[in-house]
Write an enzyme that holds these catalytic residues in place. Structure first.
Site, PDB file in Angstrom:
ATOM      1  N   HIS A  65       0.868  -1.127   0.048  1.00  0.00           N
ATOM      2  CA  HIS A  65      -0.104   0.080   0.054  1.00  0.00           C
ATOM      3  C   HIS A  65       0.897   1.411   0.097  1.00  0.00           C
ATOM      4  O   HIS A  65       0.416   2.385  -0.412  1.00  0.00           O
ATOM      5  CB  HIS A  65      -0.885   0.069   1.111  1.00  0.00           C
ATOM      6  CG  HIS A  65      -1.727  -0.927   1.436  1.00  0.00           C
ATOM      7  ND1 HIS A  65      -2.723  -1.511   0.421  1.00  0.00           N
ATOM      8  CD2 HIS A  65      -1.776  -2.165   2.552  1.00  0.00           C
ATOM      9  CE1 HIS A  65      -3.330  -2.674   0.856  1.00  0.00           C
ATOM     10  NE2 HIS A  65      -2.881  -2.819   2.236  1.00  0.00           N
ATOM     11  N   HIS A 119       3.524  10.467   6.818  1.00  0.00           N
ATOM     12  CA  HIS A 119       2.674  10.347   8.111  1.00  0.00           C
ATOM     13  C   HIS A 119       3.659   9.790   9.299  1.00  0.00           C
ATOM     14  O   HIS A 119       4.135   8.351   8.753  1.00  0.00           O
ATOM     15  CB  HIS A 119       1.373   9.551   8.032  1.00  0.00           C
ATOM     16  CG  HIS A 119       0.348  10.066   7.102  1.00  0.00           C
ATOM     17  ND1 HIS A 119      -0.708   9.633   6.346  1.00  0.00           N
ATOM     18  CD2 HIS A 119      -0.022  11.496   7.112  1.00  0.00           C
ATOM     19  CE1 HIS A 119      -1.503  10.380   5.951  1.00  0.00           C
ATOM     20  NE2 HIS A 119      -1.050  11.633   6.375  1.00  0.00           N
TER      21      HIS A 119
HETATM   22  C1  SG7 Z   1      -0.594   2.796   5.632  1.00  0.00           C
HETATM   23  O1  SG7 Z   1      -1.342   3.286   6.523  1.00  0.00           O
HETATM   24  C2  SG7 Z   1       0.313   1.660   6.603  1.00  0.00           C
HETATM   25  C3  SG7 Z   1      -0.594   1.293   7.976  1.00  0.00           C
HETATM   26  C4  SG7 Z   1      -1.227   2.403   8.424  1.00  0.00           C
HETATM   27  C5  SG7 Z   1      -2.029   2.853   7.663  1.00  0.00           C
HETATM   28  O2  SG7 Z   1      -1.414   1.797   4.792  1.00  0.00           O
HETATM   29  O3  SG7 Z   1       1.317   2.425   6.975  1.00  0.00           O
HETATM   30  O4  SG7 Z   1       0.305   0.769   8.762  1.00  0.00           O
HETATM   31  C6  SG7 Z   1       0.127  -0.444   9.133  1.00  0.00           C
HETATM   32  C7  SG7 Z   1       1.377  -0.981  10.067  1.00  0.00           C
HETATM   33  O5  SG7 Z   1      -0.210  -1.345   8.468  1.00  0.00           O
HETATM   34  O6  SG7 Z   1      -2.107   1.854   9.659  1.00  0.00           O
HETATM   35  C8  SG7 Z   1      -2.502   1.502  11.945  1.00  0.00           C
HETATM   36  C9  SG7 Z   1      -1.727   2.062  10.775  1.00  0.00           C
HETATM   37  O7  SG7 Z   1      -0.584   2.977  11.238  1.00  0.00           O
HETATM   38  C10 SG7 Z   1      -3.077   4.258   8.167  1.00  0.00           C
HETATM   39  O8  SG7 Z   1      -2.321   5.183   8.513  1.00  0.00           O
HETATM   40  S1  SG7 Z   1      -2.652   6.655   8.264  1.00  0.00           S
HETATM   41  O9  SG7 Z   1      -3.787   6.890   8.733  1.00  0.00           O
HETATM   42  O10 SG7 Z   1      -1.596   7.296   8.992  1.00  0.00           O
HETATM   43  N1  SG7 Z   1      -2.441   6.967   6.876  1.00  0.00           N
HETATM   44 ZN    ZN Z   2      -0.963   7.366   6.027  1.00  0.00          ZN
END
Ligand code: SG7
Ligand code: ZN
Length: 261
Positions: A65, A119
């Site tokens: 992603h 982020h």
């Molecule tokens: C990204 O964004 C990943 C996710 C993250 C998500 O797809 O970095 O991290 C993991 C470990 O899967 O989800 C819980 C989390 O950090 C959403 O994060 S965001 O809202 O800052 N974009």
């Molecule tokens: Zn993010």
């Protein structure tokens, strides 16, 4: 590497709500931040600890992603002040970008998007781990940093670019050494603040968002490396990883604060 969601679903990111009820709720992210509607509020300065130490335990991965850096080092980088309640531990940072310079960020500023947004994800030390924190109000604190494109390479961003050739396929984490403090905008006490959600499923409404109006510069060569070197797999198809951002969500009467020192 399989995942239950994708930016490539036929209905785009709107389809996420069919499988994740939370993605349909009222305090979702990202949003368009309208400067003139933000409420002036002077928050105390941020306090960052161990942000600049070379990340010895850190690993970078293409998770299908985004490209994500996990900060497993000790002592852990921590964030406090800035109007946050208590201390938050930094877990990882990652990026959202477009296929051209005209879009790519998740948040907008006065109707404008940026080509990229970083982020830095933290969770409150009130909770034992991030999975528990993301079920709690204010359990997470995310710092959002916009990037803009210039002719000059950002030397601090090279720590990411150098690793891209080994990150082509999803999975396969590798060591990385970045200075997080130097990736932040210079004045990190000017920011916008609001309550929102994760921008990916499960879209948990547990995030205290800090959005910096001042963009960090990277070169068009650097952002093009991100746009061309990483692969994602969806429905058996391998495509380049671009346009990994969620569409804008409604503000729904939420208060947006502006802290300008
Ligand atoms: C990204 O964004 C990943 C996710 C993250 C998500 O797809 O970095 O991290 C993991 C470990 O899967 O989800 C819980 C989390 O950090 C959403 O994060 S965001 O809202 O800052 N974009
Ligand atoms: Zn993010």
């Amino acid at each position: 590497l399989t995942s239950s969601w994708s930016y490539l679903e036929p209905g785009g990111t709107i389809d996420w709500s069919s499988k994740n009820n939370t993605c349909d709720e009222t305090f979702q992210s990202p949003i368009d931040i309208i400067t003139s509607e933000a409420i002036d509020k002077r928050f105390p300065p941020f306090h960052m600890e161990h942000y600049s130490t070379t990340a010895d335990g850190a690993r970078i991965v293409n998770n299908g992603h985004t490209v994500e850096v996990h900060l497993n080092q000790s002592p852990a980088p921590t964030l406090s002040g800035g109007g946050l309640d208590g201390i938050y531990t930094a877990v990882q940072f990652h990026f959202h970008w477009g296929s051209s310079d005209n879009y790519g960020s998740e948040h907008f500023l006065d109707g404008n998007s940026f080509p990229m947004e970083m982020h830095i994800v933290h969770y409150s030390q009130k909770y034992p781990n991030i999975s528990e924190a993301l079920t709690k109000k204010n359990g997470l604190a995310v710092l959002a940093i916009f990037f803009e494109v210039t002719n000059c390479n950002n030397t601090e961003f090279q720590c990411i670019i150098k690793k891209l050739p080994s990150l082509r396929n999803p999975g396969f984490p590798t060591r990385v050494y970045c200075n997080l403090l130097k990736l932040l905008p210079k004045n990190f006490d000017d920011f916008f603040r609001y309550s929102g959600s994760l921008t990916t499923p499960p879209c948990s409404e547990s995030v205290v968002w800090t959005v910096y109006p001042k963009a960090v510069k990277i070169s068009s060569w650097q952002i093009n490396q991100l746009r061309t070197q990483l692969i994602r797999i969806y429905d058996g198809d391998r495509t380049v990883l671009v346009n990994n951002f969620r569409g804008l969500q409604s503000r729904n009467n939420r208060r947006i604060y502006k802290s300008i020192i």
